[in-house]
Design an enzyme around this catalytic site. Structure first.
Site, PDB file in Angstrom:
ATOM      1  N   CYS A 139      56.754  33.969  56.655  1.00  0.00           N
ATOM      2  CA  CYS A 139      58.171  33.656  56.451  1.00  0.00           C
ATOM      3  C   CYS A 139      59.101  34.639  57.166  1.00  0.00           C
ATOM      4  O   CYS A 139      60.084  34.245  57.812  1.00  0.00           O
ATOM      5  CB  CYS A 139      58.491  33.603  54.963  1.00  0.00           C
ATOM      6  SG  CYS A 139      57.768  34.956  54.023  1.00  0.00           S
ATOM      7  N   HIS A 177      65.170  35.710  52.573  1.00  0.00           N
ATOM      8  CA  HIS A 177      64.844  37.030  53.107  1.00  0.00           C
ATOM      9  C   HIS A 177      65.966  37.505  54.031  1.00  0.00           C
ATOM     10  O   HIS A 177      66.500  36.723  54.826  1.00  0.00           O
ATOM     11  CB  HIS A 177      63.559  36.980  53.940  1.00  0.00           C
ATOM     12  CG  HIS A 177      62.311  36.742  53.148  1.00  0.00           C
ATOM     13  ND1 HIS A 177      62.248  36.794  51.773  1.00  0.00           N
ATOM     14  CD2 HIS A 177      61.041  36.475  53.568  1.00  0.00           C
ATOM     15  CE1 HIS A 177      61.005  36.557  51.378  1.00  0.00           C
ATOM     16  NE2 HIS A 177      60.261  36.356  52.441  1.00  0.00           N
TER      17      HIS A 177
END
Ligand code: A2P
Length: 331
Positions: free
Chosen positions: A130, A237
């Site tokens: 990710c 994130h």
């Protein structure tokens, strides 16, 4: 458009459920749809496109029926065992685990960055980590234009990246409960520890970023280092990326390059307190970039702040985009 048979493996998990949502939103042309997980959730139901589907237990016979594409997100061990079985039955596996990413026979794909690598797959395609995916969307246009010499990643990663158990640790930790998933409390804390530690002192997550960056950008010699940190954020994130280039650049032109890059939304107006934020990126498919400023400590370098929804662009959306590209090529 040709309709395909599609399976989601790990459909009951955090990423699995988002696969279903993204497949619905993007209206992939699906004929037969299958949802698979472990024996724990076999028999339960999931709703897709307004219809209920019974979760099947994943077994060695799950791919005896004709399935064109399977999206896997059920952990590395499950991918190790079942992706080759699916592939041997002619099914193209798009795997979200780290199991196959560095295998030289497996393409590692971010559709905005290296779609050409899809062509050499042998029925297994890996979805990158990710943190790597969102970084690649930012780095690729800059590498093309200024040739990247060195990258320093510092990440601020959401608990959703650790699945349902990670999410619960933050939720329960905020109520004062002890952590179950993480080795320390995540509420009110930052843990410089994602995945396990390696002999070189880095974590696996850090080395994933290093190795996957080199593979996706086709540059085994690129100097890359990373510190990855879990922070008490539920989703999305954030990354500080320091990049050093071979070539000189004009800052306004570099900003324009990022602005025009596929999959990027620029939020770069610090004077108006406008910069990418985890809470704003959550639920979206774009990669948000801001705080773009020259690194004044080197001859040609820049600092950027990059934020994306790690479950969507960092996992489910990226995998579905790979599936879309494959389906387009089937026509
Ligand atoms: P299950 O719900 O049956 O445990 P997350 O990481 O968000 O918790 O999701 C993990 C996903 O992977 C879930 O759908 C889980 O199914 C699935 N899974 C875990 N182990 C296996 C396994 N051995 N076989 C099939 N699916 C598995």
């Amino acid at each position: 458009m040709k309709k395909i048979n599609l399976a989601v493996v790990g459909a009951t998990g955090m990423v699995g459920r988002t696969f279903l949502k993204v497949l619905e939103e993007r209206q992939l042309p699906i004929e037969n749809f299958y949802v698979m997980a472990s024996s724990r959730s076999a028999g339960s139901t999931l709703t897709f496109n307004g219809k209920e589907y019974v979760v099947e237990e994943l077994t060695e016979h799950s791919f005896d029926k004709p399935i064109d594409i399977a999206l896997f997100s059920a952990g590395g061990g499950t991918s190790e065992k079942f992706a080759p079985i699916a592939a041997a039955h002619g099914c193209i596996v798009i795997d979200n685990s780290s199991q196959w990413r560095m295998d030289p026979t497996v393409p590692l794909i971010v559709p905005e960055v290296n779609p050409e690598d899809i062509s050499w797959h042998k029925n297994i395609i890996a979805n990158p980590n990710c943190s790597t995916i969102q970084a690649m969307v930012a780095l690729k246009p800059l590498d093309d234009k200024y040739k990247i010499k060195r990258v320093v990643y510092s990440t601020y990663q959401a608990v959703s990246g650790a699945g349902v158990a990670g999410w619960k640790d933050l939720e329960n930790g905020l109520k004062g409960e002890e952590p179950q998933k993480f080795p320390h409390a995540i509420a009110g804390n930052c843990l410089p520890h994602i995945d396990s530690f390696l002999d070189n002192g880095y974590t696996k997550e850090e080395m994933k970023m290093v190795n996957e960056t080199r593979k996706i950008l086709h540059n085994d010699d690129m100097r890359v280092t990373a510190t990855t940190v879990r922070v008490p954020v539920f989703n999305s994130h954030s990354e500080s990326i320091n990049i050093e280039f071979e070539k000189p650049f004009v800052l306004d032109e570099l900003i324009e390059t990022l602005k025009n890059a596929p999959g990027v939304v620029l939020q770069n107006n610090s004077a108006a307190n406008e910069y990418p934020l985890a809470v704003d990126a959550a639920g979206k498919d774009d990669v948000f970039i801001g705080r773009i400023r020259r690194d004044e400590s080197v001859e040609s370098g820049v600092n950027i702040w990059v934020v994306a929804d790690n479950i969507r662009k960092g996992a489910a959306t990226n995998a579905v985009q790979i599936a879309e590209t494959i389906i387009k090529n089937m026509q």
